[in-house]
Design a protein around this motif. Sequence first.
Motif, short mmCIF file in Angstrom:
data_model
loop_
_atom_site.label_atom_id
_atom_site.label_comp_id
_atom_site.label_asym_id
_atom_site.label_seq_id
_atom_site.Cartn_x
_atom_site.Cartn_y
_atom_site.Cartn_z
N PHE A 244 7.01 12.41 13.87
CA PHE A 244 7.87 11.51 14.63
C PHE A 244 7.07 10.33 15.17
N ASN A 245 5.90 10.60 15.73
CA ASN A 245 5.09 9.52 16.29
C ASN A 245 4.52 8.60 15.22
N GLU B 268 6.41 -0.15 14.26
CA GLU B 268 5.73 -1.23 14.97
C GLU B 268 4.63 -1.87 14.11
N SER B 269 4.65 -1.56 12.81
CA SER B 269 3.70 -2.12 11.83
C SER B 269 2.25 -1.74 12.13
N ILE B 270 2.05 -0.57 12.73
CA ILE B 270 0.71 -0.04 12.95
C ILE B 270 0.36 0.85 11.76
N ARG B 271 -0.75 0.54 11.10
CA ARG B 271 -1.15 1.28 9.91
C ARG B 271 -1.56 2.71 10.27
N THR B 272 -1.17 3.66 9.41
CA THR B 272 -1.57 5.06 9.59
C THR B 272 -1.83 5.67 8.21
N ASP C 97 -10.94 0.12 20.17
CA ASP C 97 -10.41 0.12 21.54
C ASP C 97 -8.99 -0.44 21.55
N GLY C 98 -8.79 -1.57 20.90
CA GLY C 98 -7.47 -2.20 20.90
C GLY C 98 -6.42 -1.35 20.21
N LEU C 99 -6.79 -0.69 19.11
CA LEU C 99 -5.85 0.17 18.40
C LEU C 99 -5.44 1.35 19.28
N ALA C 100 -6.41 1.94 19.97
CA ALA C 100 -6.10 3.06 20.86
C ALA C 100 -5.12 2.63 21.95
N ASN D 16 -1.44 4.18 22.53
CA ASN D 16 -1.16 4.72 23.86
C ASN D 16 0.08 4.08 24.46
N ASP D 17 0.18 2.78 24.35
CA ASP D 17 1.32 2.07 24.94
C ASP D 17 2.63 2.51 24.29
N LEU D 18 2.63 2.67 22.97
CA LEU D 18 3.86 3.04 22.27
C LEU D 18 4.28 4.47 22.63
N VAL D 19 3.32 5.40 22.60
CA VAL D 19 3.65 6.79 22.93
C VAL D 19 4.10 6.90 24.38
N THR D 20 3.44 6.17 25.27
CA THR D 20 3.80 6.21 26.69
C THR D 20 5.22 5.71 26.91
N ARG D 21 5.57 4.61 26.26
CA ARG D 21 6.92 4.05 26.42
C ARG D 21 7.98 5.00 25.87
#
Length: 341
Positions: free
Chosen positions: A54-55, A62-66, A199-202, A206-211
């Motif tokens: 899900f995450n 959000e176009s974050i590569r995984t 650092d920026g990716l973390a 974090n921001d997305l999971v927190t929201r």
Amino acid sequence: MTSVKEFRIEEPATAEELGHGVFEFTDDYSVFDWGKMPDPIPDKGASLCTMGAFNFELLANESIRTHYRGVLPADGGKPVGLDVVDEPPTEMAIALSQRPDLPREGTDYDYDVYHEAAGENYVVPLEIVFRNSVPIGSSLRSRTDPADHGLDFETWPDEPVDLDDPIVEFSTKYEESDRYLDRTEADAIAGKAPIEDLDGLAREVNDLVTRWAATQGFAHEDGKIEVVYHQGNLLVADVVGTFDENRFAYDGQQLSKEVLRQYHKRTQPKWVEAVDVAKTEAKAQGVADWKGLCDAAPAPLDDDVLQVARDMYAAGANAYVGEQFFDAPSIEDAVAAIRDL
């Protein structure tokens, strides 16, 4: 791969190209770096796979590569999205990277050898930890003072402490016992992956999971990511935003593997103390295998405790993703049972 998760290789990675593989989530659990504990927790593996998938799909939106490629249906077939499966998945398809050997002599690890073999495609040998608060059980309490983070406490209070700005830290990933690093050493260990980008990716993750967690009634306290470096790109790897990788709270009650850690501290203090002694002795001797120095082993858990743990994972997953993947109590009932442990 780990004490609670295995993987199979379908197409090996090369020095240049990603391969294909599958994570197989088990019901095993581990605390205090012990490895596989005596009891499995029913539905734990499926809960972690469901939350992780899900995450990853949230990150993709959000176009974050995984490295995520989908989950595998129970009846086999190609990877699909989480919305396609009819029952909780236990297998996740991923893109594979290289994980070169990390030679060591005692507790000295040779990262130069690791990166010589890594090429342009490797798992960054770091865990990137982010903290939105300092809950009970956080290692930050034993390693630092509140003043180190601009907090107006002489000592850490007995309740969780919220942070105005997230803290990002780096720790080792493949060493026998994890250790936290300063930025200079972390940058060297990361190889070609820039420490500022990690650092920026973390912080993005974090921001997305927190929201998202907040929309479902959860407070996201802390967590970590692992990262693949591939041809100049960073891919979020391993699993993100589960009760094993992250700490969440619901109605003030912590929901994470920390519940099991704290339960063992209360009910098996002699074993927990023996683990601490063994780790300290191993460090003093300059050896990595601390378990060989431990003179105690964990005892199995009672069936009622295993049921509470199972319901924490299953009910928590249902509440987090917003769907009834599992036959489980409500999140409120699961939280009440944890408080009664």
